[in-house]
Design a protein around this motif. Structure first.
Motif, PDB file in Angstrom:
ATOM      1  N   ASP A 105       0.828  -1.203   0.000  1.00  0.00           N
ATOM      2  CA  ASP A 105       0.000   0.000   0.000  1.00  0.00           C
ATOM      3  C   ASP A 105       0.875   1.271   0.000  1.00  0.00           C
ATOM      4  OD1 ASP A 105      -2.677  -0.954   0.043  1.00  0.00           O
ATOM      5  OD2 ASP A 105      -2.429  -1.561   2.119  1.00  0.00           O
ATOM      6  N   GLY A 106       1.866   1.297   0.889  1.00  0.00           N
ATOM      7  CA  GLY A 106       2.720   2.452   1.021  1.00  0.00           C
ATOM      8  C   GLY A 106       3.291   2.525   2.423  1.00  0.00           C
ATOM      9  N   PHE A 107       3.882   3.677   2.767  1.00  0.00           N
ATOM     10  CA  PHE A 107       4.414   3.868   4.116  1.00  0.00           C
ATOM     11  C   PHE A 107       4.194   5.315   4.529  1.00  0.00           C
ATOM     12  CE2 PHE A 107       7.947   5.160   1.468  1.00  0.00           C
ATOM     13  CZ  PHE A 107       8.521   6.209   2.155  1.00  0.00           C
ATOM     14  N   PHE A 325       7.645   5.639  11.955  1.00  0.00           N
ATOM     15  CA  PHE A 325       7.414   5.144  10.605  1.00  0.00           C
ATOM     16  C   PHE A 325       6.441   3.977  10.662  1.00  0.00           C
ATOM     17  CE2 PHE A 325      11.835   6.684  10.418  1.00  0.00           C
ATOM     18  CZ  PHE A 325      11.842   7.419   9.241  1.00  0.00           C
ATOM     19  N   ALA A 326       5.674   3.787   9.602  1.00  0.00           N
ATOM     20  CA  ALA A 326       4.833   2.592   9.470  1.00  0.00           C
ATOM     21  C   ALA A 326       4.648   2.293   7.993  1.00  0.00           C
ATOM     22  CB  ALA A 326       3.479   2.785  10.152  1.00  0.00           C
ATOM     23  N   GLY A 327       4.484   1.020   7.662  1.00  0.00           N
ATOM     24  CA  GLY A 327       4.261   0.610   6.284  1.00  0.00           C
ATOM     25  C   GLY A 327       3.252  -0.511   6.206  1.00  0.00           C
ATOM     26  N   SER A 328       2.517  -0.579   5.087  1.00  0.00           N
ATOM     27  CA  SER A 328       1.455  -1.572   4.921  1.00  0.00           C
ATOM     28  C   SER A 328       1.486  -2.173   3.524  1.00  0.00           C
ATOM     29  CB  SER A 328       0.066  -0.933   5.113  1.00  0.00           C
ATOM     30  OG  SER A 328      -0.125  -0.430   6.401  1.00  0.00           O
ATOM     31  N   THR A 329       1.025  -3.400   3.439  1.00  0.00           N
ATOM     32  CA  THR A 329       0.636  -3.991   2.161  1.00  0.00           C
ATOM     33  C   THR A 329      -0.779  -4.533   2.311  1.00  0.00           C
ATOM     34  OG1 THR A 329       1.366  -6.259   2.628  1.00  0.00           O
ATOM     35  CG2 THR A 329       3.021  -4.731   1.771  1.00  0.00           C
ATOM     36  N   GLY A 330      -1.430  -4.788   1.177  1.00  0.00           N
ATOM     37  CA  GLY A 330      -2.761  -5.408   1.187  1.00  0.00           C
ATOM     38  C   GLY A 330      -2.767  -6.483   0.121  1.00  0.00           C
ATOM     39  N   ALA A 331      -3.719  -6.415  -0.794  1.00  0.00           N
ATOM     40  CA  ALA A 331      -3.675  -7.300  -1.951  1.00  0.00           C
ATOM     41  C   ALA A 331      -2.525  -6.900  -2.877  1.00  0.00           C
ATOM     42  CB  ALA A 331      -5.003  -7.257  -2.704  1.00  0.00           C
TER      43      ALA A 331
END
Length: 505
Positions: A105-107, A325-331
């Motif tokens: 997804d982004g960060f 800081f934080a980062g995510s992914t999804g599909a």
């Protein structure tokens, strides 16, 4: 600015720690030791696993797998927020898989209230929340409180959902409801201050980095008086992607996949801050957001409830700040990797890396401070930064503030003659002219390294506050390549503002 052995993901373990004044400035950490810095805190993530890991390549927030999430708070590094703040970091979002045409997804990088007790620190919603904003989902399984003490979140939003309004059972937050599809992905987005657990965090400004310069929808900005969004044109920078279409970490800025971000919050005479965000993509520096005014109070539309409600929000800045800081992914996925975080006061001096070449057994006299800058206030010597006209230039550097540092960034005590001898040769600095002479040892060939830092205060070093230690620059790297070649009859320089030098060892 500072770089590590002149390439993006090197091997330095420099920690340029808090100075004696207790303001927290300047601060630098490269995140490449492979271990967690003592000032970092890995928060618990409700309903998920915190995948953040410290590797030799940098701080890895996510792997390129679905539904990965990672977050780090620099909980024990607190910055006094009296005269603005600026920070820079290198990042690479890579090796991902697309969903609906985009990776993700982004960060985010965010600023939070430094007076929040450490035991009360948390992290915001994963997925589109990027660890900053809340999720007021009607399905309580997904409900997540927003980041406590949140002041400003900057989303590097590959998929584009960080700015989006959600109103569904598993996702619910305020935002922009109808952003055009063609400009939807690859955004840099500002979200504002927290109000309550599930209120506040409004979208302030968002810009598509890949949209055409001619697009009338490239930017959406909040009208802080009405709470409505204005769609605008922004033709001041060329298009680039927040993430990269590649599976390898770039070696230097000559690689078009190189990314470095620069964020500055300058105090406004109206109160609040002017925010500027720049991103270096390859060897091009893009000014993505320039002097966005973040006031001390605003109106926003809370469209996470039906019917929507216009709310007033106190956005006055905290007296102290932390960074996270934080980062995510999804599909959609990406590896999100960060390193080389430097934090300083908004008007700290700025030292720039330099690369020189000379012949074997030949001295070279250089002027490394020529492309450095410091700040001053007009009228000269006025004590309060926010009350005067702030200017910058080389002429405001205090030549006497020059300090020798080892190539690892450690301070070297100067003798009365400002000389330092390393295994490669002898460096002699002239405090009157700012010249630095390097004499290689006999028959030496290769690269000689030296770091230095500087302060402002004017040539006499008397201007307050720029002559104080918390206005000292990040370390800059000088490299002298000593060669034995028929073409080396003349020494030369390669030096650029905010550009990493090109020699790789």
């Amino acid at each position: 600015m500072y770089s590590v052995l002149a390439f993006l993901f090197g091997s330095s373990s420099l920690l340029y720690a808090q100075n004696e004044t207790g303001t927290g400035f300047p601060y630098f950490v490269d995140f490449t030791k492979g271990s967690q810095p003592k000032e970092a805190y890995k928060p618990v993530v409700p309903g998920a696993v915190n995948n953040a890991t410290f590797t030799k390549d940098g701080l890895k927030l996510t792997d390129a797998i679905k539904s990965s999430f990672g977050a780090i708070l620099l909980s024990d590094q607190i910055f006094k927020n009296d005269e603005g703040i600026k920070f820079e970091f290198e990042y690479v979002s890579y090796n991902g898989t697309k969903f609906d045409g985009s990776r993700g997804d982004g960060f985010s990088i965010f600023l939070i209230d430094g007076d929040i007790p450490k035991e009360q620190l948390n992290i915001g919603a994963n997925g589109a929340g990027l660890g900053y904003s809340y999720n007021a989902a009607t399905n309580k399984k997904y409900t997540t409180e927003g980041l406590r003490g949140a002041f400003l979140g900057i989303g590097f939003d590959e998929f584009g959902n960080f700015k989006k309004q959600f109103y569904q059972s598993e996702e619910n937050r305020n935002g922009i409801s109808n952003y055009p599809k063609i400009e939807y992905n690859s955004h840099i987005t500002l979200r504002g201050k927290r109000d309550t657990q599930y209120r506040g965090y409004p979208v302030l400004y968002t810009v598509s980095t890949t949209a055409s310069k001619n697009s009338s929808n490239r930017v959406a900005s909040l009208d802080v008086n009405t709470g409505k969004f204005k769609y605008e044109k922004n033709d001041t920078f060329d298009s680039f992607s927040v993430d990269i279409d590649g599976s390898k970490i770039p070696l230097n800025e000559e690689d078009p996949n190189y990314r470095k971000a620069f964020v500055t919050l300058e105090p406004s005479q109206l109160g609040g801050y002017n925010i500027t965000v720049k991103v270096k993509a390859g060897n091009t520096l893009h000014t993505v957001i320039e002097n966005y005014y973040y006031p001390i109070q605003l109106t926003y539309e809370d469209n996470s409830v039906k019917p929507s409600v216009f709310r007033k929000l106190d956005t006055s800045p905290p007296k102290k700040l932390r960074i996270g800081f934080a980062g995510s992914t999804g599909a959609a996925t990406n590896i999100h990797l960060l390193k080389n975080l430097g934090v300083s006061k908004a008007y700290a001096a700025e030292a720039t890396d330099d690369l020189y070449t000379t012949c074997k057994n030949k001295s070279i006299t250089t002027t490394p401070l020529d492309n450095d800058i410091a700040y001053s206030i007009l009228p000269y010597g006025k004590a309060a930064v926010i009350d005067g006209e702030v200017v910058k230039g080389n002429e405001y550097i205090d030549y006497k503030s020059f300090r020798f540092l080892t190539k690892e960034g450690e301070s070297i005590p100067n003798n009365p003659n400002y000389t330092y001898t390393s295994e490669e040769g002898t460096w002699a600095y002239n405090i009157n002219t700012g010249e630095l002479k390097f004499t290689p040892v006999s028959n030496f060939e290769g690269i000689a390294y030296l770091r230095y830092d500087i302060k402002g205060g004017g040539r006499d070093g008397n201007e307050v506050p720029f002559n104080q230690e918390d206005y000292r620059s990040f370390p800059a790297l000088i490299q002298v390549q000593v060669i034995n070649d028929k073409t080396c009859s003349k020494s030369f320089i390669i030096s650029n503002q905010n550009v990493t030098s090109k020699i790789i060892k």
